[in-house]
Design an enzyme around this catalytic site. Structure first.
Site, PDB file in Angstrom:
ATOM      1  N   LYS A   1       0.836  -1.127  -0.064  1.00  0.00           N
ATOM      2  CA  LYS A   1       0.029  -0.078  -0.045  1.00  0.00           C
ATOM      3  C   LYS A   1       0.829   1.222   0.019  1.00  0.00           C
ATOM      4  O   LYS A   1       0.752   2.342  -0.838  1.00  0.00           O
ATOM      5  CB  LYS A   1      -0.817   0.162   1.228  1.00  0.00           C
ATOM      6  CG  LYS A   1      -1.744   1.258   1.240  1.00  0.00           C
ATOM      7  CD  LYS A   1      -2.494   1.453   2.357  1.00  0.00           C
ATOM      8  CE  LYS A   1      -1.672   1.884   3.685  1.00  0.00           C
ATOM      9  NZ  LYS A   1      -2.513   2.424   4.977  1.00  0.00           N
TER      10      LYS A   1
ATOM     11  N   ASP B   1      -6.351   1.223   0.794  1.00  0.00           N
ATOM     12  CA  ASP B   1      -6.641   1.594   2.415  1.00  0.00           C
ATOM     13  C   ASP B   1      -8.095   0.715   3.000  1.00  0.00           C
ATOM     14  O   ASP B   1      -8.682   0.008   2.096  1.00  0.00           O
ATOM     15  CB  ASP B   1      -6.171   2.740   2.687  1.00  0.00           C
ATOM     16  CG  ASP B   1      -7.370   3.593   2.205  1.00  0.00           C
ATOM     17  OD1 ASP B   1      -8.199   3.222   1.300  1.00  0.00           O
ATOM     18  OD2 ASP B   1      -7.402   5.116   2.518  1.00  0.00           O
TER      19      ASP B   1
END
Length: 323
Positions: free
Chosen positions: A191, A209
């Site tokens: 991420k 997320d």
């Protein structure tokens, strides 16, 4: 006189009966109005239910529970992204940064806290330690004190100092522009790596997320729950060139309108094409009160946001300790 009293008594009786009839008529009318209002409420509720159900059916690809075809899913997903692009033409990464080093550090610090809190904290950090060399050689206790407002400050101190040291020792003090190199840095996962690649190097990536995970599942783009599987499933629905801005659009929408606990369905511009419509507040007035950041008239998360955001009515966040 007796005749007059009798006449007066008769008139009084007639008036009383007339008044009773008027009262009865009024009561009947009020009951009739109440019934009509109740009927309208039921009809509205049924219509809302039917509307939500029809949206759900449409999202499934037709009637009778027929599964949505791959082509229909791709078209629906891309339409939602186009709508979001119109709603958030100023979508951007909500972490303040001036270079790739600041971005990778800020992204690591954003775990388990808000971008706003990170943005309020990093000015002091980068003022004192502007380069990887500076942060790698810092006193851990001093770094911890600066990072305390972000939570988990000891672990975060270890991560940002560790990644700074790795940058100095393995990459000449420069943030690498490859996924396989970035994920080797302490505290950096896929991420974080995609945030850096997409926003510091212009290389497409999907940032999965918590907001992104929640919304793509609500929209039935995927049933996956693991970030890497969500990344793969959603990435397959869009051209690679769309990935970075898609991430910004979805995350912006999740923070402002499609919240985790109380989605503002009644104030959502994509409600007509959302299969999850009705999970949140559908009353427009009540839903509007749930809007956050610039959609609700409040400051955003960046102290130094892009000019396009400010031009669109967005307001910068206050610095740490400003109240």
């Amino acid at each position: 006189m007796p005749a007059k009293k009798a006449a007066d008594s008769k008139k009084a009786a007639v008036k009383k009966v007339a008044a009773q009839k008027v009262a009865a008529t009024k009561v009947a009318a009020e009951k009739d109005i109440a019934k009509k209002v109740a009927a309208k409420k039921v009809a509205a509720k049924d219509a809302a239910g039917a509307g939500a159900a029809s949206k759900g059916v449409a999202a499934q690809g037709g009637t009778g529970g027929k599964p949505e075809s791959r082509t229909a899913l791709v078209r629906r997903a891309r339409r939602i992204n186009r709508e979001l692009a119109e709603i958030y033409p100023y979508a951007h990464p909500e972490l303040d940064f001036e270079n790739s080093f600041q971005l990778v550090v800020a992204t690591v610090l954003s775990a388990q806290t808000t971008d706003l809190r990170v943005n309020q904290t990093t000015p002091a950090l980068f003022a004192k330690y502007p380069t990887p060399e500076d942060l790698a050689a810092a006193n851990p206790e001093e770094v911890e004190e600066i990072l305390r407002p972000t939570g988990f400050f000891r672990a975060k101190t270890k991560s940002v100092m560790g990644l700074s040291k790795a940058l100095v020792e393995e990459f000449g003090g420069e943030v690498p522009g490859r996924l396989e190199d970035l994920v080797k840095l302490p505290g950096v996962g896929r991420k974080t790596a995609f945030v850096v690649l997409g926003n510091a190097f212009g290389r497409p990536g999907i940032t999965v997320d918590t907001h992104f995970q929640r919304l793509v599942r609500r929209w039935r783009w995927t049933e996956a729950t693991e970030p890497d599987k969500i990344e793969t499933a959603v990435g397959a629905l869009f051209p690679k060139s769309d990935w970075t801005m898609l991430s910004h659009h979805v995350i912006f929408h999740g923070r402002r309108i499609c919240h985790a606990r109380k989605p503002a369905c009644g104030a959502c511009p994509i409600a007509p094409i959302c299969p999850a419509y009705g999970e949140g507040e559908t009353d427009p007035e009540k839903a509007t009160k749930l809007l956050k950041y610039e959609k609700g008239g409040f400051p955003g998360q960046r102290l130094n946001p892009p000019q396009s955001y400010l031009d669109a009515g967005g307001r910068p966040a206050p610095p740490l300790g400003a109240g």
